[in-house]
Design an enzyme around this catalytic site. Structure first.
Site, PDB file in Angstrom:
ATOM      1  CG  HIS A 171      -5.155  -2.709  -0.054  1.00 47.95           C
ATOM      2  ND1 HIS A 171      -4.640  -2.147  -1.194  1.00 47.95           N
ATOM      3  CD2 HIS A 171      -4.600  -2.024   0.994  1.00 47.95           C
ATOM      4  CE1 HIS A 171      -3.817  -1.159  -0.857  1.00 47.95           C
ATOM      5  NE2 HIS A 171      -3.774  -1.084   0.449  1.00 47.95           N
TER       6      HIS A 171
ATOM      7  CB  SER B 145      -0.960  -0.058   1.199  1.00 51.76           C
ATOM      8  OG  SER B 145      -1.944   0.928   1.107  1.00 51.76           O
TER       9      SER B 145
ATOM     10  CG  ASP C 144      -5.883  -2.524  -4.343  1.00 55.51           C
ATOM     11  OD1 ASP C 144      -6.499  -1.647  -3.694  1.00 55.51           O
ATOM     12  OD2 ASP C 144      -4.877  -3.085  -3.909  1.00 55.51           O
TER      13      ASP C 144
END
Length: 525
Positions: free
Chosen positions: A487, A233, A458
């Site tokens: 994710h 991320s 995502d």
């Protein structure tokens, strides 16, 4: 990029010894081109100092909740790398040694889970909890986690009293009138002022390039000549910036669920893109709930599931569930389904109980726990860091007309997260401390092949970000998980991906070209 909470009000991831050659020469040319020679020199000074000092590893403090044999320590870094001999701040770090022999050991693998604002200190527990996906890698690497600057135990910042931060119910993020918008704008400005008042001395230095510099000092303190890094991320943006500033210091790097590194996207446009992707993944989840109507009894078509959602929202807006769960709190709970497939069934089950007449299960799941003071401190800190980093990294629009126009337009087609996301980011419009120009992310001399892993659906980091980073990092390889959207792909069971991650970390080898993998298993109700 992690949303840990939807605010509805804006207020509201043997070391320690210097080994020969542990300090490689800094990539001064990359740093100089991007953000100044003084910072490049500052990193070199700080890294040399850290390499000599190492890390004094001890049992972790009892109240950190990190049990032996994991050990903890500290690394000092400059608040301002242009003044490396000025004020220092401490970065908390932990580790567990490799599980194989000394001959198996390939160094330390450093992890960041995202955010901005996420703590990486749980990473070594993948070894103590015997996570099978990481067993092979753990034989070769020490697992090292850290709290980035401002996070958790690393000189934490704050913007508002944590108990006030979590209080509910908050205002409905979706405005009904200009008066609603004005109230949210006031809250956002007050939040920005609170950040300046409580943490103003840190705010100008809460940037991703500074976190990347901290990472290089940590590398040196670990006694590592080169960095092995896993970023998920927002951690992918830390990795991308590190690869740009210190290309010759990278050994192995995996970036998973990628923030779009384009200067034009950091951060205002990236958040608008996120709104579109969240709607797509919300629609995926609704279709799954409808398909499994025999288990959940919410609706047997996506349209019926959406109607139930709108009905729930309207009910909670009129009279918050349990007196505390309104639309903002509902979004805070339900957004975990578009984020993570692991939340699909639990969120649907809780909602199913509500539809069947059990309101309490939903209240328990979505309401804040005012007795959890430690958790509330962590939530407030995470949001403060999220805001501080995104506001400091880039210049944000200051015109309310632009924010209003962009979000009103997006909300028409992508209503699930748009306004909630807007209010969360709006403090950046009135931010008092300096906002930087984002780094131009690119390959530099000596950068080895980077492994990029990304699912196509995502919500938090849309697919285009991985494509963009792949273009910028020469020789990188992209593994695409097609028709999936959870994710954080490297943490999921998908042999097509897991085997390639292991192979890269253990041997450095990558496929001759990019790879497309079938999706991991769909959750069962």
């Amino acid at each position: 990029m992690r949303r840990t909470a939807v605010l509805g009000s804006a207020g509201t991831l043997v070391a320690g010894t210097l080994i020969a050659g542990a300090i490689a020469a800094p990539a001064a040319s990359a740093e100089g081109r991007n953000s100044g020679w003084s910072e490049a020199r500052g990193v070199q000074v700080a890294a040399e100092r850290a390499a000599k000092k190492g890390i004094d590893w001890t049992d972790c403090p009892a109240d950190w909740g990190i049990a032996k044999p994991i050990q903890c320590g500290w690394v000092s870094v400059p608040l301002d790398y242009a003044r490396p001999n000025g004020k220092q701040i401490k970065i908390a770090v932990d580790r567990i040694g490799n599980t194989g022999s000394q001959a198996d050991r390939q160094g330390a693998l450093v992890y960041n889970p995202g955010g901005p604002g996420g703590s990486g200190m749980r990473f070594p527990t993948r070894v103590t909890n015997k996570n099978p996906l990481w067993a092979n890698t753990a034989k070769a690497y020490d697992f090292v986690g850290f709290d980035p600057r401002g996070v958790g135990h690393s000189t934490p910042i704050s913007c508002v009293d944590p108990q006030e931060f979590v209080k509910a119910p908050k205002a409905d993020p979706v405005p009904d009138s200009d008066a609603d918008k004005a109230a949210q704008r006031k809250l956002a400005a007050e939040y920005a002022d609170g950040c300046a008042e409580r943490s103003g001395w840190m705010l100008p230095h809460m940037t991703t390039p500074n976190t990347a510099r901290d990472l290089d000092v940590l590398r040196a303190a670990l006694g590592e000549k080169k960095l092995n890094f896993l970023g998920v991320s927002y951690g992918t943006y830390i990795g991308a910036v590190y690869a740009t500033l210190f290309p010759g210091h990278v050994r192995r790097m995996i970036v998973d669920s990628v923030v779009n590194p384009s200067r034009e996207k950091i951060w205002y446009e990236a958040n608008l893109d996120q709104d579109v992707a969240f709607q797509m993944r919300w629609d995926d989840w609704k279709a799954w709930v409808a398909k499994n109507d025999a288990a959940f009894h919410i609706g047997d078509t996506p349209e019926k599931v959406e109607q139930q959602w709108l009905k729930l929202r309207a009910t909670a807006k009129k009279s918050p569930l349990g007196g505390v769960v309104g639309p903002a709190e509902l979004i805070g709970f339900f957004q975990s389904a578009p984020y993570y497939d692991s939340a699909w069934a639990p969120v649907a089950q809780t909602w199913s109980k509500y539809v069947a007449g059990d309101t309490q299960a939903l209240v328990d799941a979505a309401a804040p726990d005012l007795s959890d003071t430690a958790g509330n401190i962590a939530s407030e800190n995470g949001n403060a860091v999220y805001t501080a980093v995104e506001c400091a990294d880039a210049k944000w629009p200051t015109s309310w007309r632009k924010w209003d126009r962009d979000n009103t337009r997006l909300h028409q087609d992508y209503p699930f997260m748009t306004w909630a996301n807007a209010w969360m980011n709006l403090p950046c419009a009135t931010w008092s401390s300096k906002q930087q120009t984002p780094l131009y992310v690119k390959s530099g001399k000596g950068l080895p092949q980077v492994l990029i892993v990304q699912s196509t659906r995502d919500a938090a980091t849309p697919f285009e970000g991985a494509v963009e980073l792949h273009k910028r990092l020469k020789g990188s390889r992209l593994i695409i998980e097609k028709d999936a959207g959870s994710h954080g792909v490297t943490g999921l069971v998908n042999p097509c991906i897991n085997q390639r991650v292991d192979a890269y970390l253990l041997t450095g080898k990558l496929d001759a070209s990019d790879v497309t993998c079938a999706p991991h298993a769909t959750p069962k109700p």
